[in-house]
Design an enzyme around this catalytic site. Structure first.
Site, PDB file in Angstrom:
ATOM      1  CB  THR A 268      31.382  56.051 -22.187  1.00 45.12           C
ATOM      2  OG1 THR A 268      31.017  55.143 -23.221  1.00 45.12           O
ATOM      3  CG2 THR A 268      31.635  55.273 -20.906  1.00 45.12           C
TER       4      THR A 268
ATOM      5  CB  CYS B  22      31.529  47.670 -21.635  1.00 43.69           C
ATOM      6  SG  CYS B  22      30.909  46.880 -23.124  1.00 43.69           S
TER       7      CYS B  22
ATOM      8  CG  HIS C  65      32.603  51.778 -23.821  1.00 41.54           C
ATOM      9  ND1 HIS C  65      31.436  52.472 -23.658  1.00 41.54           N
ATOM     10  CD2 HIS C  65      32.256  50.473 -23.733  1.00 41.54           C
ATOM     11  CE1 HIS C  65      30.433  51.625 -23.470  1.00 41.54           C
ATOM     12  NE2 HIS C  65      30.904  50.397 -23.524  1.00 41.54           N
TER      13      HIS C  65
END
Lengths: 210, 167
Positions: free
Chosen positions: B28, B34, B51
């Site tokens: 990711t 995040c 995520h």
């Protein structure tokens, strides 16, 4: 979320006009600062998924110079001024009169960072005051923050507030560029205005669109 | 080296989850505030990645809930997904990265502290499910791109200012 689904082409035109007025004023300020002709593209208003939002400006991993601030008042939202490294270097080199300044060289010189911070203050200030004059809405911006990092890591901050309500974002995207190098895509600066979902009603009302 | 010919990288977007089996890897990009949570089974060589954007699904004000967006529901959904592949929860281990504070503000608003809050919430949810955290690279003020290889169980982390490291 309900409001977002009911957006018509008239609403989109209103949002485009906001982007137009904001960015035009910012482009004028920039032009005066740099003593250089700055032009802008027709604003884009897009309703996109978070992932599509992350794919702007070359993708989530592209390193950019990002100025971020929150706005509060009659309208809440996030605002970004994103510059590709090449463009930020050109602007700052010209501003501080140092042809060797480079955002890719660490540690980044303090004077360059502070010039960039100030550039962010001035441009976001002229964008938002034009917006406020045009709509009659009270807008209180926070002091802008500066980060040189991956585009995805920067823009995702603006998605947090929206993500509580929606999986999509309405982005008012305006790009500016130096007139003599407009054919070069990689040197465009982007203003992204991401109003919080609840704020669209007040924006439309202020301009007589319900 | 024969394996590497068919090697694929599974990409996970923001507020999404997916799983991967060796020889593939999972990745990711552009994690800011995040948090990327990797759950893996060392023996089965299977891993999952979620995520996460927000700490708690109670924050949701939308009609439809995207479970991968929140720490609590995202981790649960990932465990369920791995169970379908025959992974038992007690075999799972975790590696986590992200939760940075990209901009420094003095604003009282909670959104500005979202990175650390995400990390806390992820740890709480993992503890609830008795999944040990083997390694973490959280906090700070740098964006991260992460890639996990279920064959080696190593998490590769790339940042703009500090280069590449493995945990």
């Amino acid at each position: 979320m309900g409001q977002i689904e009911k957006i018509t082409s008239l609403h989109l035109d209103v949002l485009k006009e906001i982007g137009n007025i904001g960015a035009a004023h910012a482009a004028t300020s920039l032009s005066e600062l740099l003593r250089k002709k700055i032009d802008m593209h027709v604003p884009k208003v897009e309703m996109v998924s978070f992932n599509d939002m992350m794919e702007h400006v070359g993708g989530a991993e592209t390193v950019v110079v990002g100025i971020y601030l929150r706005i509060e008042g009659d309208v809440d939202g996030s605002m970004f001024f994103i510059l590709p490294i090449a463009q930020a270097n050109r602007f700052i080199q010209r501003l501080i009169n140092d042809p060797h300044f480079n955002f890719n060289e660490h540690p980044i010189s303090e004077i360059g960072l502070s010039a960039m911070q100030e550039l962010g203050n001035i441009l976001s200030g002229s964008y938002l005051s034009a917006l406020s004059d045009f709509t009659g809405l009270k807008i209180y911006p926070t002091v802008p923050g500066l980060s040189v990092d991956m585009f995805g890591a920067i823009i995702s901050i603006g998605l947090i507030e929206i993500s509580e309500v929606s999986d999509h974002v309405i982005a008012i995207n305006t790009s500016i560029f130096e007139e003599d190098i407009k054919h070069r895509n990689e040197v465009q600066g982007h203003f992204f205005l991401l109003p919080d979902p609840e704020s669209f009603t007040s924006i439309f009302k202020s301009l007589g669109v319900s | 080296m024969i394996q590497s010919i068919n090697h694929q990288v599974v990409k996970v977007g923001i507020a999404e989850l997916d799983i991967v089996k060796t020889p593939d890897t999972i990745r990711t990009s552009g994690l800011g505030s995040c948090v990327g949570v990797v759950l893996y089974d060392e023996t089965k060589k299977i891993a999952g990645l979620v995520h996460i954007m927000l700490p708690d699904s109670n924050l949701a004000r939308a009609e439809t809930l995207n479970s991968a967006k929140f720490a609590d529901t995202g981790i649960k959904a990932l465990i369920e997904r791995l169970k379908i592949e025959g992974v038992q929860t007690f075999r799972l281990k975790a590696k986590i990265a992200g939760g940075a504070q990209m901009f420094k503000f003095t604003s009282a608003k909670d959104t500005m502290r979202i990175g650390p809050r995400n990390v806390e919430a992820v740890k709480k949810e993992l503890k609830k499910n008795s999944i040990p955290i083997i390694a973490e690279d959280t906090g700070g003020n740098s964006g991260r791109t992460i890639e996990f290889d279920p064959a080696t169980c190593m998490l590769n982390i790339r940042t703009v200012n500090q280069g590449v490291m493995e945990i």
